[in-house]
Scaffold this motif. Structure first.
Motif, PDB file in Angstrom:
ATOM      1  N   CYS A 266       0.830  -1.208   0.000  1.00  0.00           N
ATOM      2  CA  CYS A 266       0.000   0.000   0.000  1.00  0.00           C
ATOM      3  C   CYS A 266       0.865   1.259   0.000  1.00  0.00           C
ATOM      4  N   VAL A 267       1.910   1.259   0.805  1.00  0.00           N
ATOM      5  CA  VAL A 267       2.799   2.420   0.881  1.00  0.00           C
ATOM      6  C   VAL A 267       3.428   2.707  -0.480  1.00  0.00           C
ATOM      7  N   LEU A 268       3.901   1.666  -1.153  1.00  0.00           N
ATOM      8  CA  LEU A 268       4.534   1.846  -2.459  1.00  0.00           C
ATOM      9  C   LEU A 268       3.516   2.189  -3.541  1.00  0.00           C
ATOM     10  N   GLN A 269       2.347   1.550  -3.489  1.00  0.00           N
ATOM     11  CA  GLN A 269       1.321   1.796  -4.506  1.00  0.00           C
ATOM     12  C   GLN A 269       0.880   3.251  -4.526  1.00  0.00           C
ATOM     13  N   TYR A 270       0.732   3.844  -3.323  1.00  0.00           N
ATOM     14  CA  TYR A 270       0.225   5.211  -3.240  1.00  0.00           C
ATOM     15  C   TYR A 270       1.326   6.242  -2.990  1.00  0.00           C
ATOM     16  N   ASN A 271       2.574   5.775  -3.057  1.00  0.00           N
ATOM     17  CA  ASN A 271       3.724   6.681  -2.977  1.00  0.00           C
ATOM     18  C   ASN A 271       3.683   7.546  -1.719  1.00  0.00           C
ATOM     19  N   ALA A 272       3.431   6.916  -0.587  1.00  0.00           N
ATOM     20  CA  ALA A 272       3.343   7.649   0.676  1.00  0.00           C
ATOM     21  C   ALA A 272       4.728   8.038   1.177  1.00  0.00           C
ATOM     22  N   ALA A 273       4.812   9.205   1.784  1.00  0.00           N
ATOM     23  CA  ALA A 273       6.058   9.649   2.406  1.00  0.00           C
ATOM     24  C   ALA A 273       6.029   9.417   3.908  1.00  0.00           C
ATOM     25  N   HIS A 274       4.831   9.503   4.494  1.00  0.00           N
ATOM     26  CA  HIS A 274       4.660   9.310   5.930  1.00  0.00           C
ATOM     27  C   HIS A 274       3.504   8.335   6.158  1.00  0.00           C
ATOM     28  N   VAL A 275       3.599   7.572   7.229  1.00  0.00           N
ATOM     29  CA  VAL A 275       2.562   6.603   7.577  1.00  0.00           C
ATOM     30  C   VAL A 275       2.215   6.750   9.048  1.00  0.00           C
ATOM     31  N   ILE A 276       0.928   6.705   9.337  1.00  0.00           N
ATOM     32  CA  ILE A 276       0.457   6.600  10.716  1.00  0.00           C
ATOM     33  C   ILE A 276      -0.318   5.299  10.832  1.00  0.00           C
ATOM     34  N   LEU A 277       0.158   4.395  11.662  1.00  0.00           N
ATOM     35  CA  LEU A 277      -0.578   3.166  11.917  1.00  0.00           C
ATOM     36  C   LEU A 277      -1.715   3.454  12.900  1.00  0.00           C
ATOM     37  N   ALA A 278      -2.768   2.679  12.800  1.00  0.00           N
ATOM     38  CA  ALA A 278      -3.881   2.824  13.739  1.00  0.00           C
ATOM     39  C   ALA A 278      -4.558   1.475  13.898  1.00  0.00           C
ATOM     40  N   HIS A 279      -5.003   1.187  15.102  1.00  0.00           N
ATOM     41  CA  HIS A 279      -5.877   0.034  15.298  1.00  0.00           C
ATOM     42  C   HIS A 279      -6.769   0.296  16.490  1.00  0.00           C
ATOM     43  N   ASN A 280      -7.833  -0.484  16.571  1.00  0.00           N
ATOM     44  CA  ASN A 280      -8.840  -0.275  17.609  1.00  0.00           C
ATOM     45  C   ASN A 280      -8.813  -1.398  18.632  1.00  0.00           C
ATOM     46  N   HIS A 281      -9.283  -1.087  19.819  1.00  0.00           N
ATOM     47  CA  HIS A 281      -9.519  -2.079  20.868  1.00  0.00           C
ATOM     48  C   HIS A 281     -11.020  -2.078  21.153  1.00  0.00           C
ATOM     49  N   PRO A 282     -11.795  -2.915  20.448  1.00  0.00           N
ATOM     50  CA  PRO A 282     -13.256  -2.888  20.624  1.00  0.00           C
ATOM     51  C   PRO A 282     -13.697  -3.222  22.043  1.00  0.00           C
ATOM     52  N   ARG A 283     -12.945  -4.065  22.720  1.00  0.00           N
ATOM     53  CA  ARG A 283     -13.337  -4.498  24.071  1.00  0.00           C
ATOM     54  C   ARG A 283     -12.180  -4.286  25.038  1.00  0.00           C
ATOM     55  N   GLY A 284     -11.691  -3.107  25.094  1.00  0.00           N
ATOM     56  CA  GLY A 284     -10.569  -2.877  25.990  1.00  0.00           C
ATOM     57  C   GLY A 284     -10.237  -1.418  26.127  1.00  0.00           C
ATOM     58  N   ARG A 285      -9.106  -1.173  26.787  1.00  0.00           N
ATOM     59  CA  ARG A 285      -8.651   0.188  26.989  1.00  0.00           C
ATOM     60  C   ARG A 285      -7.643   0.560  25.905  1.00  0.00           C
ATOM     61  N   CYS A 286      -7.268   1.815  25.904  1.00  0.00           N
ATOM     62  CA  CYS A 286      -6.322   2.299  24.903  1.00  0.00           C
ATOM     63  C   CYS A 286      -4.901   1.801  25.134  1.00  0.00           C
ATOM     64  N   SER A 287      -4.607   1.352  26.324  1.00  0.00           N
ATOM     65  CA  SER A 287      -3.227   1.019  26.674  1.00  0.00           C
ATOM     66  C   SER A 287      -2.618   0.034  25.674  1.00  0.00           C
ATOM     67  N   PRO A 288      -1.436   0.345  25.147  1.00  0.00           N
ATOM     68  CA  PRO A 288      -0.797  -0.566  24.188  1.00  0.00           C
ATOM     69  C   PRO A 288      -0.275  -1.819  24.871  1.00  0.00           C
ATOM     70  N   SER A 289      -0.343  -2.918  24.160  1.00  0.00           N
ATOM     71  CA  SER A 289       0.242  -4.157  24.665  1.00  0.00           C
ATOM     72  C   SER A 289       1.729  -4.175  24.329  1.00  0.00           C
ATOM     73  N   ARG A 290       2.438  -5.122  24.916  1.00  0.00           N
ATOM     74  CA  ARG A 290       3.854  -5.287  24.586  1.00  0.00           C
ATOM     75  C   ARG A 290       4.016  -5.595  23.102  1.00  0.00           C
ATOM     76  N   ALA A 291       3.102  -6.418  22.565  1.00  0.00           N
ATOM     77  CA  ALA A 291       3.160  -6.752  21.138  1.00  0.00           C
ATOM     78  C   ALA A 291       2.975  -5.508  20.266  1.00  0.00           C
ATOM     79  N   ASP A 292       2.077  -4.595  20.673  1.00  0.00           N
ATOM     80  CA  ASP A 292       1.877  -3.349  19.920  1.00  0.00           C
ATOM     81  C   ASP A 292       3.189  -2.567  19.814  1.00  0.00           C
ATOM     82  N   ILE A 293       3.893  -2.486  20.924  1.00  0.00           N
ATOM     83  CA  ILE A 293       5.133  -1.698  20.970  1.00  0.00           C
ATOM     84  C   ILE A 293       6.219  -2.357  20.120  1.00  0.00           C
ATOM     85  N   VAL A 294       6.356  -3.679  20.240  1.00  0.00           N
ATOM     86  CA  VAL A 294       7.387  -4.394  19.481  1.00  0.00           C
ATOM     87  C   VAL A 294       7.102  -4.316  17.986  1.00  0.00           C
ATOM     88  N   GLN A 295       5.845  -4.550  17.586  1.00  0.00           N
ATOM     89  CA  GLN A 295       5.492  -4.515  16.169  1.00  0.00           C
ATOM     90  C   GLN A 295       5.691  -3.123  15.582  1.00  0.00           C
TER      91      GLN A 295
END
Length: 221
Positions: A160-189
């Motif tokens: 997607c980044v290459l197809q649309y020639n993006a210079a900057h990316v912001i990742l986003a995901h939701n926690h439908p049943r939880g709090r905003c706090s990031p997991s360890r996996a979120d930080i590592v990924q």
């Protein structure tokens, strides 16, 4: 005669919408109006009532799984697919309106993402693609997971980044049943993806987590 009555009823409903909009429509009437376009003949009012009774609200109907919709008497896969298409279509409409908008603060991005993730029953990872002036190019949905986790599809993200020639990316995901706090996996990924994007001269600006009406920025942490 009955067929003529249904035709006249449909025309009256459509005319009512054209003249007054949806503000004075009950939820089952909005659903009935939608069903006109999936079921071209007959009285769909009973089906609209059954759907509302089964799921509790218009929003719950539109967010229901296909197999759950098809358990309601009178529903088929074609009609279920039509209803299921509406929420992502609304999101695409919102994104299209914002194309070219400058997303130069975390708050602007988060405010939009709060709306973007409304009604998502599972965790969804998305990439907000920006040009070198932080103007929105596109939002790409990268992966869908369960109600509690999602795994990043790195290959799709890079495509997607290459197809649309993006210079900057912001990742986003939701926690439908939880709090905003990031997991360890979120930080590592996030760290892993930052390095991968750096290798193709693309900057990972942030990773924003959405939970209902709250959000958190990993960059700020």
């Amino acid at each position: 005669m009955a067929g003529g009555e249904h035709v006249n009823h449909r025309e009256r409903m459509r005319q009512r919408f054209l003249e007054h909009g949806l503000d004075n429509f009950a939820d089952h009437e909005v659903l009935e109006l939608l069903l006109f376009y999936a079921i071209p003949r007959g009285d769909v009012n009973p089906l609209a009532h059954r759907l509302i009774d089964s799921f509790g609200s218009l929003a719950n109907v539109l967010e229901a799984e296909t197999e759950d919709l098809c358990r309601v008497e009178g529903m088929g896969t074609k009609t279920a697919a039509f209803l299921r298409m509406l929420p992502p279509m609304f999101r695409r409409y919102q994104t299209s309106k914002l194309q070219g908008s400058v997303f130069n603060t975390t708050e602007k991005v988060a405010e939009y993402l709060l709306r973007y993730y409304i009604g998502r029953p599972r965790e969804q990872l998305s990439a907000v693609l920006l040009d070198n002036q932080c103007r929105l190019i596109r939002i790409c949905d990268i992966a869908e997971g369960s109600t509690t986790s999602v795994h990043i599809n790195i290959r799709k993200l890079i495509q997607c980044v290459l197809q649309y020639n993006a210079a900057h990316v912001i990742l986003a995901h939701n926690h439908p049943r939880g709090r905003c706090s990031p997991s360890r996996a979120d930080i590592v990924q996030t760290s892993t993806i930052r390095e991968m994007l750096k290798n193709i001269d693309v900057r990972l600006v942030d990773h924003i987590i959405i939970a209902e009406d709250q959000w958190i920025s990993l960059a700020s942490r």
